[in-house]
Design a protein around this motif. Structure first.
Motif, PDB file in Angstrom:
ATOM      1  N   THR A  79       0.799  -1.228   0.000  1.00 47.51           N
ATOM      2  CA  THR A  79       0.000   0.000   0.000  1.00 47.51           C
ATOM      3  C   THR A  79       0.837   1.285   0.000  1.00 47.51           C
ATOM      4  OG1 THR A  79      -0.069   0.130   2.417  1.00 47.51           O
ATOM      5  CG2 THR A  79      -1.808  -1.173   1.310  1.00 47.51           C
ATOM      6  N   GLY A  80       2.100   1.196   0.399  1.00 48.49           N
ATOM      7  CA  GLY A  80       2.945   2.373   0.541  1.00 48.49           C
ATOM      8  C   GLY A  80       2.802   3.055   1.886  1.00 48.49           C
ATOM      9  N   GLU A  81       1.863   2.571   2.716  1.00 50.48           N
ATOM     10  CA  GLU A  81       1.606   3.198   4.014  1.00 50.48           C
ATOM     11  C   GLU A  81       2.865   3.225   4.875  1.00 50.48           C
ATOM     12  OE1 GLU A  81      -1.104   2.468   8.023  1.00 50.48           O
ATOM     13  OE2 GLU A  81      -1.258   1.071   6.337  1.00 50.48           O
ATOM     14  N   VAL A  82       3.135   4.402   5.477  1.00 56.66           N
ATOM     15  CA  VAL A  82       4.256   4.502   6.411  1.00 56.66           C
ATOM     16  C   VAL A  82       3.836   3.779   7.693  1.00 56.66           C
ATOM     17  CG1 VAL A  82       3.594   6.803   7.271  1.00 56.66           C
ATOM     18  CG2 VAL A  82       5.936   6.019   7.515  1.00 56.66           C
ATOM     19  N   ARG A  83       4.611   2.808   8.105  1.00 56.77           N
ATOM     20  CA  ARG A  83       4.285   2.003   9.282  1.00 56.77           C
ATOM     21  C   ARG A  83       5.072   2.451  10.509  1.00 56.77           C
ATOM     22  NH1 ARG A  83       2.075  -3.140   7.892  1.00 56.77           N
ATOM     23  NH2 ARG A  83       0.336  -2.643   6.527  1.00 56.77           N
ATOM     24  N   SER A  84       6.192   3.077  10.269  1.00 57.92           N
ATOM     25  CA  SER A  84       7.015   3.587  11.367  1.00 57.92           C
ATOM     26  C   SER A  84       7.728   4.820  10.839  1.00 57.92           C
ATOM     27  CB  SER A  84       8.032   2.535  11.802  1.00 57.92           C
ATOM     28  OG  SER A  84       8.925   3.076  12.749  1.00 57.92           O
ATOM     29  N   GLY A  85       7.477   5.964  11.459  1.00 49.55           N
ATOM     30  CA  GLY A  85       8.079   7.210  11.018  1.00 49.55           C
ATOM     31  C   GLY A  85       7.029   8.279  10.857  1.00 49.55           C
ATOM     32  N   ASP A  86       7.488   9.469  10.502  1.00 45.60           N
ATOM     33  CA  ASP A  86       6.599  10.610  10.389  1.00 45.60           C
ATOM     34  C   ASP A  86       6.851  11.316   9.061  1.00 45.60           C
ATOM     35  OD1 ASP A  86       4.726  12.542  10.997  1.00 45.60           O
ATOM     36  OD2 ASP A  86       6.133  13.750  12.176  1.00 45.60           O
ATOM     37  N   CYS A  87       6.215  10.804   8.022  1.00 47.64           N
ATOM     38  CA  CYS A  87       6.301  11.416   6.700  1.00 47.64           C
ATOM     39  C   CYS A  87       5.126  10.908   5.870  1.00 47.64           C
ATOM     40  CB  CYS A  87       7.636  11.104   6.018  1.00 47.64           C
ATOM     41  SG  CYS A  87       7.875   9.382   5.583  1.00 47.64           S
ATOM     42  N   ARG A  88       5.065  11.337   4.632  1.00 45.62           N
ATOM     43  CA  ARG A  88       3.984  10.860   3.761  1.00 45.62           C
ATOM     44  C   ARG A  88       4.233   9.398   3.385  1.00 45.62           C
ATOM     45  NH1 ARG A  88       5.645  10.130  -1.351  1.00 45.62           N
ATOM     46  NH2 ARG A  88       7.359  11.384  -2.153  1.00 45.62           N
TER      47      ARG A  88
END
Length: 106
Positions: A79-88
């Motif tokens: 999906t491209g979802e960020v799972r860990s971190g703070d960005c798009r």
């Protein structure tokens, strides 16, 4: 949308993409990253959305996530979802293995 085909057969695609090794690919002047995990193929933007670090130097974990080598941000390859971190989220491209090679759409 643009479609490109990498390789000319499933066998050739598997030979071009070693299992779990992130490979750089240039399609129509656009540089992306492609990885094969067994018989699953994933195509995605090659630079981390956080600080533009090359994901080609990253790793793939057991959850089919690419891990950025700089700050260890994790992105779901489905999906491209960020799972860990703070960005798009990571931009993901459709990759389908066909009889004539790996079809990548973006």
């Amino acid at each position: 949308m643009r479609k490109f085909v990498l390789g000319s057969s499933p066998e050739q695609v598997r030979a071009l993409l070693p299992n779990r090794k992130i490979m750089p690919v240039s399609l129509g002047g656009v540089k992306i990253a492609v990885v094969r995990i067994n018989d699953d193929f994933f195509a995605f933007e090659r630079l981390c959305p956080h600080q533009k670090t090359s994901l080609e130097e990253g790793n793939i974990n057991a959850y089919q996530e690419v891990i950025c080598p700089l700050h260890h941000y994790r992105f779901d390859l489905h999906t491209g979802e960020v799972r860990s971190g703070d960005c798009r989220d990571l931009q993901i491209y459709k990759a389908n293995l066909r009889d004539n090679g790996l079809e990548i759409t973006f």
